[in-house]
Motif scaffolding. Structure first.
Motif, PDB file in Angstrom:
ATOM      1  N   GLY A 131       0.743  -1.195   0.241  1.00 46.48           N
ATOM      2  CA  GLY A 131       0.067   0.040   0.049  1.00 46.48           C
ATOM      3  C   GLY A 131       0.909   1.209  -0.100  1.00 46.48           C
ATOM      4  O   GLY A 131       0.603   2.477  -0.463  1.00 46.48           O
ATOM      5  N   ALA A 132       1.877   1.256   0.716  1.00 44.28           N
ATOM      6  CA  ALA A 132       2.888   2.354   0.635  1.00 44.28           C
ATOM      7  C   ALA A 132       3.443   2.712  -0.503  1.00 44.28           C
ATOM      8  O   ALA A 132       3.698   3.733  -1.191  1.00 44.28           O
ATOM      9  CB  ALA A 132       3.832   2.188   1.703  1.00 44.28           C
ATOM     10  N   ILE A 133       4.067   1.418  -1.270  1.00 42.90           N
ATOM     11  CA  ILE A 133       4.334   1.718  -2.530  1.00 42.90           C
ATOM     12  C   ILE A 133       3.285   2.312  -3.530  1.00 42.90           C
ATOM     13  O   ILE A 133       3.721   3.251  -4.574  1.00 42.90           O
ATOM     14  CB  ILE A 133       4.935   0.236  -3.175  1.00 42.90           C
ATOM     15  N   PHE A 134       2.248   1.836  -3.515  1.00 50.01           N
ATOM     16  CA  PHE A 134       1.180   2.401  -4.283  1.00 50.01           C
ATOM     17  C   PHE A 134       0.807   3.895  -4.065  1.00 50.01           C
ATOM     18  O   PHE A 134       0.746   4.632  -4.982  1.00 50.01           O
ATOM     19  CB  PHE A 134      -0.150   1.418  -4.091  1.00 50.01           C
ATOM     20  N   LEU A 135       0.860   4.257  -2.814  1.00 54.14           N
ATOM     21  CA  LEU A 135       0.697   5.505  -2.321  1.00 54.14           C
ATOM     22  C   LEU A 135       1.796   6.474  -3.147  1.00 54.14           C
ATOM     23  O   LEU A 135       1.555   7.613  -3.690  1.00 54.14           O
ATOM     24  CB  LEU A 135       0.732   5.828  -0.882  1.00 54.14           C
ATOM     25  N   VAL A 136       3.203   5.927  -2.917  1.00 52.10           N
ATOM     26  CA  VAL A 136       4.026   6.617  -3.564  1.00 52.10           C
ATOM     27  C   VAL A 136       4.187   7.051  -5.161  1.00 52.10           C
ATOM     28  O   VAL A 136       3.887   7.961  -5.526  1.00 52.10           O
ATOM     29  CB  VAL A 136       5.478   5.985  -3.262  1.00 52.10           C
ATOM     30  N   VAL A 137       3.868   5.757  -5.910  1.00 49.43           N
ATOM     31  CA  VAL A 137       3.630   5.722  -7.099  1.00 49.43           C
ATOM     32  C   VAL A 137       2.372   6.779  -7.516  1.00 49.43           C
ATOM     33  O   VAL A 137       2.454   7.551  -8.557  1.00 49.43           O
ATOM     34  CB  VAL A 137       3.582   4.274  -7.829  1.00 49.43           C
ATOM     35  N   PHE A 138       1.265   6.502  -6.908  1.00 50.87           N
ATOM     36  CA  PHE A 138       0.096   7.344  -7.480  1.00 50.87           C
ATOM     37  C   PHE A 138       0.367   8.602  -6.961  1.00 50.87           C
ATOM     38  O   PHE A 138       0.054   9.431  -7.929  1.00 50.87           O
ATOM     39  CB  PHE A 138      -1.137   6.657  -6.477  1.00 50.87           C
ATOM     40  N   GLY A 139       0.973   9.147  -6.227  1.00 53.56           N
ATOM     41  CA  GLY A 139       1.211  10.350  -5.693  1.00 53.56           C
ATOM     42  C   GLY A 139       2.204  11.189  -6.753  1.00 53.56           C
ATOM     43  O   GLY A 139       1.844  12.201  -7.017  1.00 53.56           O
ATOM     44  N   LEU A 140       3.198  10.404  -7.085  1.00 54.37           N
ATOM     45  CA  LEU A 140       4.038  10.870  -8.004  1.00 54.37           C
ATOM     46  C   LEU A 140       3.477  11.094  -9.555  1.00 54.37           C
ATOM     47  O   LEU A 140       3.571  11.803 -10.128  1.00 54.37           O
ATOM     48  CB  LEU A 140       5.252   9.936  -8.252  1.00 54.37           C
ATOM     49  N   ILE A 141       2.692  10.107  -9.813  1.00 56.12           N
ATOM     50  CA  ILE A 141       1.931  10.179 -11.154  1.00 56.12           C
ATOM     51  C   ILE A 141       1.166  11.228 -11.111  1.00 56.12           C
ATOM     52  O   ILE A 141       0.987  12.060 -12.103  1.00 56.12           O
ATOM     53  CB  ILE A 141       1.194   8.764 -11.492  1.00 56.12           C
TER      54      ILE A 141
END
Length: 418
Positions: free
Chosen positions: A391-401
């Protein structure tokens, strides 16, 4: 800008540790659950509510609801990660409000104060009186009110005004709902080019202006810098109890956001302004309810700026000068520099949607999605295949995109012009 925000976030993180270590020995009784929910909602709800109707107009009702649900759920989950970090590090941090938010609050003053003065003066004069210049009024307000309040070393007494913020937002929402029935559709032809076709609500809308939607929502749910102070002061503090505070606060804020955005959109449809209250100026310029709503929000915004400035200044001083003893010179210079930069931003940014868009796509995306995920991955000792790590990885990727895409579209829109 992202590196500056990361430095400020890290500085606030360190400042929080110092604050908690100094306050832990004198803490006797914490805040109640209801009080904590109330405080969190005050942190969540701010000037972002004025831009949500515009976001709905350019995403559609269903599109807006899907995005708002998604952003609110991700906000709650990122707070979950922050709370887990607190438990794993053994500290309850006190991180306070973000520096960049001040620019949006000052922009509200610049755009709304002249209209408020004109409304209460009941004057038809449009000859360029000094009080009709929002930039001049903003400078006067900053020098006469914001600066004296901000330069104080301790401004805890301003916390008494925070209890009014929630009621201001409820009052704002109620007035938006009531005024839906006061403005006809199609809108008057002498004011706009509205037609019968404009009175049909759109379920899905995609345009270049849709890029402002998620950043505006992220800006509206940005409360992470206040979560940990509330956690620290919560009576019988546990992660589960604080998560319940978060869920209730975000849910109630979500409800007010959705209602105000929906009825604001159903009042003006595609003609809604990027700052909702300005839409009413053309149709209800002397309406008592709208005048009182504007005054309430202006008062709330005005007294919020010093509260935001205080922790931002502390974090900046801690980053630049470390743990040096208090110095009036450093304190005063930091105050003037921070207020000066924020004031210039508010004066020269032409449209509040640019504030919501730029701050939302950079600062808010980082604090809402990227930083909680990065810090969790760095501090947590869990396996990268665990649920929260994924979930943390998803948040980082989603936020950057989201941040990069939204900011790119906004910049392209600026370059291309109207």
């Amino acid at each position: 800008m992202i590196m500056i925000d990361l430095a400020l976030f890290h500085g606030m993180f360190l400042f929080s540790l110092l604050c908690v270590q100094g306050a832990a020995t004198i803490r006797t009784r914490g805040a109640s659950f209801a009080s904590s929910v109330f405080n969190l909602m005050n942190a969540i709800m701010g000037s972002g509510i004025l831009g949500l109707a515009y976001a709905m107009a350019h995403t559609g009702i269903i599109g807006f609801c899907i995005l708002l649900v998604g952003v609110s759920c991700l906000a709650a989950y990122s707070i979950h990660l922050l709370l887990k970090i607190c438990d794993q590090t053994g500290e309850r941090l006190t991180i306070d409000t973000l520096l960049n938010s001040m620019s949006s609050y000052l922009f509200i003053l610049k755009s709304e104060l002249p209209a408020a003065i004109n409304s209460f003066s009941n004057s038809e004069n449009t000859g360029g009186a000094w009080y009709e210049d929002g930039r001049l009024l903003l400078i006067i307000i900053t020098l006469c009110i914001v600066l004296p309040l901000s330069i104080l070393p301790k401004i805890g007494f301003l916390g008494y005004t925070s209890s009014l913020a929630f009621f201001f937002m409820v009052y704002f929402t109620v007035v938006i709902v009531v005024k839906k029935w006061s403005i006809p559709c199609p809108l008057p032809h002498n004011i706009s080019n509205s037609s019968d076709s404009d009175c049909t609500p759109k379920l899905f809308v995609i345009s270049s202006k849709s890029a402002y939607a998620i950043p505006t929502m992220a800006f509206s749910f940005l409360c992470h810098t206040a979560v940990l102070p509330i956690y620290c002061e919560l009576d019988r503090p546990t992660k589960a109890r604080m998560q319940n505070v978060t869920n209730v606060g975000i849910s109630l804020s979500f409800l007010l956001y959705l209602i105000s955005a929906l009825f604001g959109y159903l009042t003006f449809y595609a003609h809604v302004e990027s700052e909702l209250l300005l839409s009413y100026d053309r149709y209800l310029p002397r309406d008592v309810l709208v005048m009182t709503v504007r005054l309430a929000i202006l008062l709330s915004v005005l007294l919020t700026v010093p509260l935001i400035h205080f922790p931002a200044r502390k974090a900046a001083i801690l980053i630049l000068f470390g743990g040096r003893p208090f110095s009036w010179w450093i304190h005063t210079i930091a105050t003037l520099v921070i207020l000066g930069v924020v004031l210039l931003m508010a004066i020269f940014v032409p449209d509040i949607r640019n504030v919501f868009g730029v701050v939302g796509s950079t600062t808010s995306s980082c604090l809402l999605f990227v930083f909680p995920g990065i810090f969790y991955l760095k501090i947590s000792n869990q396996n990268f295949r665990s649920f929260d790590s994924i979930g943390a990885i998803f948040l980082v990727v989603f936020g950057l995109i989201v941040g990069v895409f939204s900011f790119s579209v906004i910049v392209i829109t600026w370059v291309q012009g109207p």
